[in-house]
Design a protein around this motif. Sequence first.
Motif, PDB file in Angstrom:
ATOM      1  N   LYS A  95      -5.249   1.447  -1.543  1.00  0.00           N
ATOM      2  CA  LYS A  95      -4.821   1.000  -2.867  1.00  0.00           C
ATOM      3  C   LYS A  95      -3.532   0.207  -2.733  1.00  0.00           C
ATOM      4  O   LYS A  95      -2.665   0.525  -1.915  1.00  0.00           O
ATOM      5  CB  LYS A  95      -4.557   2.198  -3.784  1.00  0.00           C
ATOM      6  CG  LYS A  95      -5.731   3.115  -3.986  1.00  0.00           C
ATOM      7  CD  LYS A  95      -6.633   2.581  -5.035  1.00  0.00           C
ATOM      8  CE  LYS A  95      -7.708   3.626  -5.319  1.00  0.00           C
ATOM      9  NZ  LYS A  95      -8.672   3.186  -6.231  1.00  0.00           N
ATOM     10  N   ARG A  96      -3.416  -0.824  -3.548  1.00  0.00           N
ATOM     11  CA  ARG A  96      -2.185  -1.606  -3.651  1.00  0.00           C
ATOM     12  C   ARG A  96      -1.456  -1.146  -4.911  1.00  0.00           C
ATOM     13  O   ARG A  96      -2.063  -0.936  -5.957  1.00  0.00           O
ATOM     14  CB  ARG A  96      -2.491  -3.102  -3.749  1.00  0.00           C
ATOM     15  CG  ARG A  96      -3.121  -3.680  -2.498  1.00  0.00           C
ATOM     16  CD  ARG A  96      -2.085  -3.917  -1.451  1.00  0.00           C
ATOM     17  NE  ARG A  96      -2.676  -4.379  -0.196  1.00  0.00           N
ATOM     18  CZ  ARG A  96      -1.950  -4.734   0.824  1.00  0.00           C
ATOM     19  NH1 ARG A  96      -0.633  -4.727   0.754  1.00  0.00           N
ATOM     20  NH2 ARG A  96      -2.532  -5.111   1.940  1.00  0.00           N
ATOM     21  N   LEU A  97      -0.150  -1.002  -4.801  1.00  0.00           N
ATOM     22  CA  LEU A  97       0.664  -0.527  -5.918  1.00  0.00           C
ATOM     23  C   LEU A  97       1.429  -1.696  -6.510  1.00  0.00           C
ATOM     24  O   LEU A  97       2.019  -2.494  -5.787  1.00  0.00           O
ATOM     25  CB  LEU A  97       1.652   0.532  -5.427  1.00  0.00           C
ATOM     26  CG  LEU A  97       1.065   1.684  -4.626  1.00  0.00           C
ATOM     27  CD1 LEU A  97       2.168   2.619  -4.163  1.00  0.00           C
ATOM     28  CD2 LEU A  97       0.043   2.436  -5.441  1.00  0.00           C
ATOM     29  N   GLU A  99      -8.027  -5.715  -1.363  1.00  0.00           N
ATOM     30  CA  GLU A  99      -9.158  -6.640  -1.198  1.00  0.00           C
ATOM     31  C   GLU A  99      -9.781  -6.550   0.192  1.00  0.00           C
ATOM     32  O   GLU A  99     -10.983  -6.740   0.345  1.00  0.00           O
ATOM     33  CB  GLU A  99      -8.704  -8.075  -1.474  1.00  0.00           C
ATOM     34  CG  GLU A  99      -8.353  -8.314  -2.929  1.00  0.00           C
ATOM     35  CD  GLU A  99      -7.864  -9.739  -3.174  1.00  0.00           C
ATOM     36  OE1 GLU A  99      -7.961 -10.589  -2.258  1.00  0.00           O
ATOM     37  OE2 GLU A  99      -7.381  -9.991  -4.287  1.00  0.00           O
ATOM     38  N   LYS A 100      -8.974  -6.249   1.214  1.00  0.00           N
ATOM     39  CA  LYS A 100      -9.477  -6.204   2.584  1.00  0.00           C
ATOM     40  C   LYS A 100      -9.994  -4.822   2.985  1.00  0.00           C
ATOM     41  O   LYS A 100     -10.820  -4.704   3.867  1.00  0.00           O
ATOM     42  CB  LYS A 100      -8.387  -6.643   3.554  1.00  0.00           C
ATOM     43  CG  LYS A 100      -7.991  -8.094   3.362  1.00  0.00           C
ATOM     44  CD  LYS A 100      -6.872  -8.487   4.289  1.00  0.00           C
ATOM     45  CE  LYS A 100      -6.469  -9.925   4.010  1.00  0.00           C
ATOM     46  NZ  LYS A 100      -5.226 -10.296   4.634  1.00  0.00           N
ATOM     47  N   ARG A 131       0.864  -1.175   0.000  1.00  0.00           N
ATOM     48  CA  ARG A 131       0.000   0.000   0.000  1.00  0.00           C
ATOM     49  C   ARG A 131       0.904   1.228   0.000  1.00  0.00           C
ATOM     50  O   ARG A 131       2.078   1.151   0.371  1.00  0.00           O
ATOM     51  CB  ARG A 131      -0.891   0.023   1.236  1.00  0.00           C
ATOM     52  CG  ARG A 131      -1.895  -1.115   1.273  1.00  0.00           C
ATOM     53  CD  ARG A 131      -2.554  -1.164   2.609  1.00  0.00           C
ATOM     54  NE  ARG A 131      -1.473  -1.240   3.613  1.00  0.00           N
ATOM     55  CZ  ARG A 131      -1.630  -1.451   4.886  1.00  0.00           C
ATOM     56  NH1 ARG A 131      -2.823  -1.599   5.383  1.00  0.00           N
ATOM     57  NH2 ARG A 131      -0.613  -1.526   5.708  1.00  0.00           N
ATOM     58  N   LEU A 132       0.367   2.337  -0.396  1.00  0.00           N
ATOM     59  CA  LEU A 132       1.113   3.587  -0.401  1.00  0.00           C
ATOM     60  C   LEU A 132       1.723   3.847   0.979  1.00  0.00           C
ATOM     61  O   LEU A 132       2.906   4.188   1.081  1.00  0.00           O
ATOM     62  CB  LEU A 132       0.175   4.732  -0.803  1.00  0.00           C
ATOM     63  CG  LEU A 132       0.818   6.060  -1.137  1.00  0.00           C
ATOM     64  CD1 LEU A 132       1.528   5.972  -2.480  1.00  0.00           C
ATOM     65  CD2 LEU A 132      -0.226   7.157  -1.182  1.00  0.00           C
ATOM     66  N   THR A 133       0.936   3.653   2.014  1.00  0.00           N
ATOM     67  CA  THR A 133       1.434   3.916   3.371  1.00  0.00           C
ATOM     68  C   THR A 133       2.571   2.978   3.767  1.00  0.00           C
ATOM     69  O   THR A 133       3.371   3.331   4.622  1.00  0.00           O
ATOM     70  CB  THR A 133       0.294   3.808   4.409  1.00  0.00           C
ATOM     71  OG1 THR A 133      -0.328   2.529   4.292  1.00  0.00           O
ATOM     72  CG2 THR A 133      -0.736   4.888   4.220  1.00  0.00           C
TER      73      THR A 133
END
Length: 163
Positions: free
Chosen positions: A101-103, A95-96, A61-63
């Motif tokens: 967002k997933r990169l 998904e969770k 994730r971005l974080t």
Amino acid sequence: MMDPDLPLEATHEVGWACLCLRAQRAARQLARIFDEVFRPLGLTNGQFSLLMSLNRPAPPRLTDLTGQLGMDRTTLTAAVKVLERRGLMRQEPDEKDKRAKRLMLTDEGRAILKEALPIWRKTHARIEAELERITAAQLRDGLDQIAGRNKPPEAASGTAAKS
């Protein structure tokens, strides 16, 4: 006119001793070196680092990347947008947690990393070879200590890539 409470010796002291100044100067020079070698690929050193941070089994994730890359969320978001427009990476909903967002790398992003990696290795080896009175490992450890970062778990087993 010089202020007697702020003598020229103080300027010399800071110029000689200031770790922040030296780290910034070294970082700017390293950035120039890597920007130059990546220029034929249309990448900057920061873009290379961001793309490489996506090369992992589970898309982050971005974080997850802000600490690793030492960037705030706003700066990282802007960098992601540039690489997305070039088609080198994409974002997909987690998904969770649909808010996150997933990169992930695209095929084009993977291809450019495959071209960039040998360039990075050659340039990095040259820079490490030029170090005097300190090993590259000592420099990395000292910079990580200042940044408050622990070594990645792989480093303990000796399998982590040098950075």
